[in-house]
Enzyme design. Sequence first.
Site, PDB file in Angstrom:
ATOM      1  N   HIS A 110       0.826  -1.208   0.000  1.00 41.59           N
ATOM      2  CA  HIS A 110       0.000   0.000   0.000  1.00 41.59           C
ATOM      3  C   HIS A 110       0.866   1.267   0.000  1.00 41.59           C
ATOM      4  CE1 HIS A 110      -3.573  -2.494   0.567  1.00 41.59           C
ATOM      5  NE2 HIS A 110      -4.246  -1.430   0.163  1.00 41.59           N
ATOM      6  N   HIS A 122       1.525   1.779  -3.575  1.00 45.97           N
ATOM      7  CA  HIS A 122       0.296   2.346  -4.148  1.00 45.97           C
ATOM      8  C   HIS A 122       0.212   3.842  -3.870  1.00 45.97           C
ATOM      9  CE1 HIS A 122      -3.696   4.002  -3.303  1.00 45.97           C
ATOM     10  NE2 HIS A 122      -4.040   3.431  -4.449  1.00 45.97           N
TER      11      HIS A 122
END
Length: 162
Positions: A94, A97
Site C-alpha cells: 500500500h 500504491h
Amino acid sequence: MTHLHAGIGDTFAKWYEGNTLAEKLATKSICFELAHLAARQCQEVLLTYGEEALADLEKGRWTDALQRVIETNIITSGLVGGFGGQYLRVAGAHSIHNGMTSITQAHHLLHGEKVAYGISFQLMLEGKFSEIKQLLPIYRVLKLPMTLLDIGLTVELRRNFN
C-alpha cells in the site's frame, strides 16, 4: 477485463502485508490471530479460485468459485482489517500504491492494480522470491502488473557531468 482482478490484487495484500508484520510480533492477541487466519484464508482462496472466478465472470456464469472470490474480497478481507487493525493493513504494497498516486502515468490504474504491483515490489525487497514465483502465474492470468513496464512506466537515468 472486469474490476474483479483489481479486487483480487488488493485482497492479496491482506496476506502479504499482514504476514510481514505478523512475523515481527512477539505476542499476538486473539483478535490479531483471527485476523492473521483470515488473511491466510484470503490468500488461499484467491490462489485456488481466482483464475476460475474471473473466467466465470467473463462468461456471465455464477459459480461457487466466483462466489468464494467475491465473498473473500468483501467479507474475509473486512475481517482482516476489523480484527487486525493497523497491524495487518499497511506495509510495502500500500505504500507503493500511495506513491503511485502522484504519478500521472499511473492514474489509469485501479487501486488494486497498484497494490498488486506493490506486493511484488514488497516481496522483492524482502527477498521472498519463492512467493513471487507462486504469484506470477495468477498475476499473468489476471493481468495484474508485475513490472514498471506493465503499468506503463519507464525509468530514465540521467547523468549530471558538471
